[in-house]
Design a protein around this motif. Sequence first.
Motif, short mmCIF file in Angstrom:
data_model
loop_
_atom_site.label_atom_id
_atom_site.label_comp_id
_atom_site.label_asym_id
_atom_site.label_seq_id
_atom_site.Cartn_x
_atom_site.Cartn_y
_atom_site.Cartn_z
N GLU A 1 36.43 52.40 45.23
CA GLU A 1 35.53 53.37 45.93
C GLU A 1 34.12 53.05 45.90
OE1 GLU A 1 36.45 56.73 42.50
OE2 GLU A 1 37.16 54.76 41.77
N ARG A 2 33.82 51.53 45.48
CA ARG A 2 32.43 51.28 45.66
C ARG A 2 32.63 49.78 45.88
NH1 ARG A 2 29.14 50.09 40.65
NH2 ARG A 2 27.08 49.97 41.37
N VAL A 3 31.67 49.24 46.95
CA VAL A 3 31.64 47.78 47.39
C VAL A 3 30.10 47.63 47.32
CG1 VAL A 3 31.58 46.34 49.35
CG2 VAL A 3 33.53 47.58 48.82
N LEU A 4 29.75 46.45 46.59
CA LEU A 4 28.34 45.89 46.59
C LEU A 4 28.28 44.56 47.34
CD1 LEU A 4 27.82 45.85 42.51
CD2 LEU A 4 27.35 47.73 44.23
N THR A 5 27.32 44.54 48.05
CA THR A 5 27.14 43.45 48.94
C THR A 5 25.59 43.13 49.31
OG1 THR A 5 27.94 42.39 51.25
CG2 THR A 5 27.06 44.95 51.22
N LEU A 6 25.48 42.00 49.73
CA LEU A 6 23.94 41.57 50.26
C LEU A 6 23.39 41.95 51.47
CD1 LEU A 6 24.30 37.96 48.71
CD2 LEU A 6 23.88 40.02 47.40
N ARG A 7 22.15 42.11 51.63
CA ARG A 7 21.39 41.96 52.68
C ARG A 7 21.05 40.59 53.36
NH1 ARG A 7 19.61 47.31 53.53
NH2 ARG A 7 19.50 48.77 51.79
N ASP A 8 20.81 40.50 54.65
CA ASP A 8 20.35 39.37 55.32
C ASP A 8 19.44 39.65 56.51
OD1 ASP A 8 22.26 39.01 57.84
OD2 ASP A 8 23.02 40.17 56.46
N ASP B 1 20.27 33.09 47.43
CA ASP B 1 20.93 34.44 47.62
C ASP B 1 22.30 34.80 47.04
OD1 ASP B 1 18.32 35.19 49.06
OD2 ASP B 1 19.25 34.57 50.73
N THR B 2 23.01 33.63 47.44
CA THR B 2 24.47 34.04 46.79
C THR B 2 24.34 33.83 45.31
OG1 THR B 2 25.58 32.86 48.81
CG2 THR B 2 26.70 32.75 46.66
N HIS B 3 23.74 32.83 44.90
CA HIS B 3 23.81 32.84 43.19
C HIS B 3 23.25 33.96 42.63
CE1 HIS B 3 23.16 28.03 43.61
NE2 HIS B 3 24.66 28.47 43.79
N ALA B 4 22.16 34.68 43.11
CA ALA B 4 21.46 35.78 42.69
C ALA B 4 22.55 36.95 42.66
CB ALA B 4 20.22 35.99 43.09
N ARG C 1 31.94 27.31 46.67
CA ARG C 1 31.59 26.63 45.44
C ARG C 1 30.25 27.28 44.80
NH1 ARG C 1 27.32 22.13 46.00
NH2 ARG C 1 27.35 21.24 43.86
N ALA C 2 29.60 27.79 45.64
CA ALA C 2 28.22 28.55 45.11
C ALA C 2 28.67 29.63 44.29
CB ALA C 2 27.30 28.92 46.13
N VAL C 3 29.54 30.49 44.75
CA VAL C 3 30.27 31.69 44.08
C VAL C 3 30.77 31.27 42.85
CG1 VAL C 3 31.83 33.83 44.18
CG2 VAL C 3 30.35 32.91 46.22
N ALA C 4 31.51 30.22 42.81
CA ALA C 4 32.33 29.93 41.88
C ALA C 4 31.42 29.40 40.31
CB ALA C 4 33.36 28.58 42.11
N ALA C 5 30.23 28.88 40.95
CA ALA C 5 29.18 28.42 39.75
C ALA C 5 28.82 29.61 38.78
CB ALA C 5 28.16 27.73 40.63
N HIS C 6 29.06 31.03 39.40
CA HIS C 6 28.31 31.78 38.74
C HIS C 6 29.19 32.97 38.53
CE1 HIS C 6 24.30 30.52 38.98
NE2 HIS C 6 24.57 29.89 39.93
N CYS C 7 30.65 33.11 38.91
CA CYS C 7 31.36 34.03 38.83
C CYS C 7 31.91 34.51 37.49
CB CYS C 7 32.40 34.07 39.96
SG CYS C 7 33.69 32.89 40.03
N ALA C 8 31.77 33.42 36.62
CA ALA C 8 32.61 33.51 35.36
C ALA C 8 34.23 33.75 35.47
CB ALA C 8 31.73 34.76 34.40
#
Length: 362
Positions: free
Chosen positions: A51-58, A98-101, A124-131
């Motif tokens: 129902e909901r997607v969160l994404t980033l601006r660029d 941006d990816t980390h935050a 790799r950058a996502v894996a560092a913070h995705c728990a």
Amino acid sequence: MPSPITVGVIANPASGRDIRRLTSHASVFPTSEKANMVVRLLAGLGVVGVERVLTLRDRTGVAALLLRAIDTHTALAGPQRWPQVEFLEQPIADSVADTHAGVAAMVRAEVGLIAVLGGDGTHRAVAAHCAQVPLLTLSTGTNNAFPEMREATVAGLAGALVASGAVPAEVALRRNKRLVVRCVAGPNRGREEIALVDVCVSRQRFVGARAVSEPADIETLFLTFAAPDGIGLSSIGGAWAPVERSAPHGLHLCFGRNGEPGVPLVAPIAPGRVEQVTLRTCERFEAGVWTPLNTGHGTLAFDGERELELERDDRYEISLDWDGPLTVDVERTLRYCASHQLMREAAYRAGAVMQTAAGAGA
């Protein structure tokens, strides 16, 4: 009232556009195609109940093109349901920050999974913070060993089945290995980095353009897996001693310079570049064993990109473990879906929603 089923989307605007396009024949992933991939992902996610997607601006245009597509879809008021898209409010640094935050914010929002559009470095950058949040991997980078080349619509269907809980986690998800490098002495003592595919001790003294693209620069290589049909540094291991992602071990390879004793070996270390290396040794790298790195000079590269310039007094060690990210096994998920006829149930739900909407508009 139950919380809406939510998925995070990280689409790296810089992936597939690095300097290796100037030194090889790699394909380019334009901004428009990344936006189109997110749109196709939305179509798959929405059908199965996200129902909901969160994404980033660029600043490169991915978010702008996505907004335009959403507006068009809303105006047409077609039968296909898309999730509500929300952009996280955070400063744009035009860097990996941006990816980390963004990933940290998605974890706090308790998303069911994070879809990642990028190459090995992005994952790799996502894996560092995705728990413990699982990843749906989609390749849009250069040397892609970790993420899969897959149609985004199909990946979206599998991701929705996982996020909604329709397919059990023990069926849909697999745990990945990772390499952990830590500095135990010297100016950088306490620093720790991870890699999902490879760690390379490069003879290049400076980070420079980051990519490890010259075979003469490769001194030592550690791999979590090595596919015989892979590309990038891991293809060297795949050409000599393939290792599955599910194998309990990795590989530790050492290389000589041209003219030094060793086994000559060719491998596709970049798109369009099949290069020769001189392999001196190749050993199993067992999980849970900390091994000193010979880091008296050069640089350390993680998943194909040089990142650390080595100080003379630094002492590093490396280990392999099974604390890498959970990832969606798309094929296995969809096989389970077919055997349990979950798409028929999705069709019934979609029909009920359409009838309700038609009744409300009458």
